[in-house]
Write a protein that holds these residues in place. Structure first.
Motif, PDB file in Angstrom:
ATOM      1  N   UNK A 243       0.793  -1.122   0.046  1.00  0.00           N
ATOM      2  CA  UNK A 243      -0.068   0.088  -0.072  1.00  0.00           C
ATOM      3  C   UNK A 243       0.821   1.320   0.050  1.00  0.00           C
ATOM      4  N   UNK A 244       1.028   1.706  -1.246  1.00  0.00           N
ATOM      5  CA  UNK A 244       2.195   2.860  -1.359  1.00  0.00           C
ATOM      6  C   UNK A 244       1.768   4.168  -1.800  1.00  0.00           C
ATOM      7  N   UNK A 245       0.474   4.245  -1.686  1.00  0.00           N
ATOM      8  CA  UNK A 245       0.003   5.609  -2.172  1.00  0.00           C
ATOM      9  C   UNK A 245       0.336   6.661  -1.353  1.00  0.00           C
ATOM     10  N   UNK A 246       0.220   6.612   0.072  1.00  0.00           N
ATOM     11  CA  UNK A 246       0.851   7.651   0.808  1.00  0.00           C
ATOM     12  C   UNK A 246       2.254   7.841   0.594  1.00  0.00           C
ATOM     13  N   UNK A 247       3.017   7.125   0.502  1.00  0.00           N
ATOM     14  CA  UNK A 247       4.435   7.203   0.323  1.00  0.00           C
ATOM     15  C   UNK A 247       4.667   7.944  -0.932  1.00  0.00           C
ATOM     16  N   UNK A 248       4.107   7.613  -2.018  1.00  0.00           N
ATOM     17  CA  UNK A 248       3.980   8.453  -3.291  1.00  0.00           C
ATOM     18  C   UNK A 248       3.645   9.741  -3.117  1.00  0.00           C
ATOM     19  N   UNK A 249       2.458   9.888  -2.394  1.00  0.00           N
ATOM     20  CA  UNK A 249       1.955  11.307  -2.142  1.00  0.00           C
ATOM     21  C   UNK A 249       2.990  12.337  -1.398  1.00  0.00           C
ATOM     22  N   UNK A 250       3.579  11.338  -0.385  1.00  0.00           N
ATOM     23  CA  UNK A 250       4.532  12.479   0.743  1.00  0.00           C
ATOM     24  C   UNK A 250       5.605  12.817  -0.276  1.00  0.00           C
ATOM     25  N   UNK A 270      -7.533   8.983   3.511  1.00  0.00           N
ATOM     26  CA  UNK A 270      -6.540   9.714   3.202  1.00  0.00           C
ATOM     27  C   UNK A 270      -7.135  11.061   2.623  1.00  0.00           C
ATOM     28  N   UNK A 271      -6.905  12.222   3.248  1.00  0.00           N
ATOM     29  CA  UNK A 271      -7.386  13.494   2.601  1.00  0.00           C
ATOM     30  C   UNK A 271      -6.361  14.621   2.818  1.00  0.00           C
ATOM     31  N   UNK A 272      -5.879  14.903   1.515  1.00  0.00           N
ATOM     32  CA  UNK A 272      -4.727  15.985   1.667  1.00  0.00           C
ATOM     33  C   UNK A 272      -4.701  16.618   0.423  1.00  0.00           C
ATOM     34  N   UNK A 273      -3.776  17.536   0.197  1.00  0.00           N
ATOM     35  CA  UNK A 273      -3.451  18.404  -0.967  1.00  0.00           C
ATOM     36  C   UNK A 273      -2.032  18.446  -1.337  1.00  0.00           C
ATOM     37  N   UNK A 274      -1.707  18.185  -2.845  1.00  0.00           N
ATOM     38  CA  UNK A 274      -0.240  18.252  -3.193  1.00  0.00           C
ATOM     39  C   UNK A 274      -0.555  19.084  -4.700  1.00  0.00           C
TER      40      UNK A 274
END
Ligand code: AMP
Ligand code: MG
Length: 385
Positions: A243-250, A270-274
């Motif tokens: 589950x690597x979505x968060x790592x990529x987004x970070x 997960x909710x955020x902005x990039x």
């Protein structure tokens, strides 16, 4: 919440479109009444236009007025004008008596009851005064709002551009719906449910290819998704090794506003902005994807699309069966509301992957986190599907 993190309605710009094509769109201008509504005192009944002070009594019928006509004279003491629904009240009259309450013989009409001034007609301007705002900016247009546009003579309206919403399914086991899956593979149903939910929320869904559970594939497609107005991912946000979505987004410099919610289905969310865009990483289980979209992401599509935020349509219904659950989470359980809307029963389901149950259900039962059981006959919250 969304406004606090920088989403402003109208940032996407506006366009002028024919009102007849504007269903589901959000108004970007105020609509005002071009004249009084009704534009003349309008009879609400078939009957006789009279002076209330003359009743009860026998009156002389001096003429007739139909919808689409203007009576040229005026109603004097002891007089009446036969009138049809929708016709303008003649001068001098101040009430309409229903035909059912009259006895006509020749040019006389007998009315044996009394009537208050103002009865059975709508005064000029009582619904809307000329120049008053009949639709504010930010209003989503449905059939009644579009009828109002036609009523005030607006064949076109200025609406906000629809937010383009990238939909990014993830998972090594996922294949496209048109493919024949191996026994260990799963068809991509989430992209379809999300596309429908996005359209229903007024967005323009853009489905991306399936991201594989490796860094390069996921990163490339997330970057593509961030070029749209909003990015919705499905899957890849749990605690699993792949589950690597968060790592990529970070790595893309994302700010995370939250990464877990206390609802079921749907905990990892997960909710955020990039890169100046908002994203939601929705859990991949189909029920979780659908529920978290409704509860969280729909509001983002609304606000980006210029609409005033609309609350979740939660209602109350009476349980027709007992319900038990482990406390701690707010649960959204597939449910069946009876045709008359008064009672609700949980729909059998096998957990967050059970799309069959969701398709049978017409609603969700919404349980409170601090309760364990509800008895048949108690009221409970319901979210319509
Ligand atoms: P994940 O959140 O990636 O751990 O996925 C959770 C579950 O949802 C797994 O059983 C996946 O096979 C399933 N799933 C993930 N993505 C999809 C999708 N696009 N369509 C249908 N099922 C999915
Ligand atoms: Mg996955």
């Amino acid at each position: 919440m969304l406004r606090e993190v920088g989403a402003a309605p109208g940032v996407l710009g506006t366009e002028q479109i024919p009102a007849l094509e504007a269903a589901g769109r959000v108004l970007a201008e105020e609509i005002t009444a071009d004249r009084d509504y009704p534009p003349f005192p309008r009879s609400a009944r078939d009957g006789f236009a009279v002076r209330a002070a003359d009743l009860p009594g026998e009156l002389r019928v001096i003429g007739e007025v139909r919808a689409g006509e203007l009576y040229p004279g005026s109603v004097g003491i002891g007089e009446a004008v036969e009138i049809m629904t929708g016709a303008p009240l003649p001068a001098g009259a101040d009430a309409v008596v229903m035909i059912e309450h009259t006895e006509r013989s020749g040019d006389r009409v007998l009315i044996s009851r009394s009537l208050k001034m103002g009865e059975n007609f709508n005064a000029q301007g009582i619904e809307a005064k000329s120049g008053s705002i009949v639709l504010p900016a930010g209003r989503r247009l449905g059939f009644a709002e579009i009828a109002l546009l036609a009523m005030v003579g607006r064949e076109c309206a200025t609406v906000y551009r629809r937010p383009r919403v990238a939909i990014l399914p993830t998972g090594d086991e996922i294949v496209e719906a048109g493919q024949r899956p191996e026994p260990f593979q799963i068809r991509n149903s989430n992209a379809w449910s999300m596309a429908v939910q996005v359209s229903r929320a007024g967005g323009d869904p853009q489905i991306l290819p399936i991201a594989r559970d490796n860094y390069e594939s996921t990163r490339g497609l997330i970057e593509q998704g961030l070029s749209q107005d909003l990015l919705l991912l499905s899957g890849g946000v749990s605690a699993g090794k792949y589950d690597i979505v968060e790592r990529v987004l970070a790595d893309l410099g994302a700010r995370f506003f939250f990464d877990r919610v206390l609802i079921q289905p749907g905990q990892p969310l997960v909710f955020g902005a990039a890169r100046g865009k908002f994203f939601f990483g929705l859990p991949g289980n189909p029920a979780s994807t659908m529920v978290t979209f409704e509860v969280f992401a729909r509001a983002a599509v609304d606000v980006l699309g210029g609409a005033s935020e609309s609350p979740l349509p939660l209602l109350q219904a009476r349980l027709s069966k007992d319900v038990r659950q482990k406390p701690g989470l707010t649960r959204f359980l597939p449910a069946q509301v009876s045709p008359d809307g008064s009672t609700v029963a949980p729909e059998p389901w096998q957990g967050s992957g059970d799309v069959n149950s969701l398709a049978r259900a017409n609603a969700f039962l919404v349980t409170e986190p601090d309760r364990e059981s509800w008895a048949a006959g108690e009221m409970i919250r319901v979210l319509l599907k």
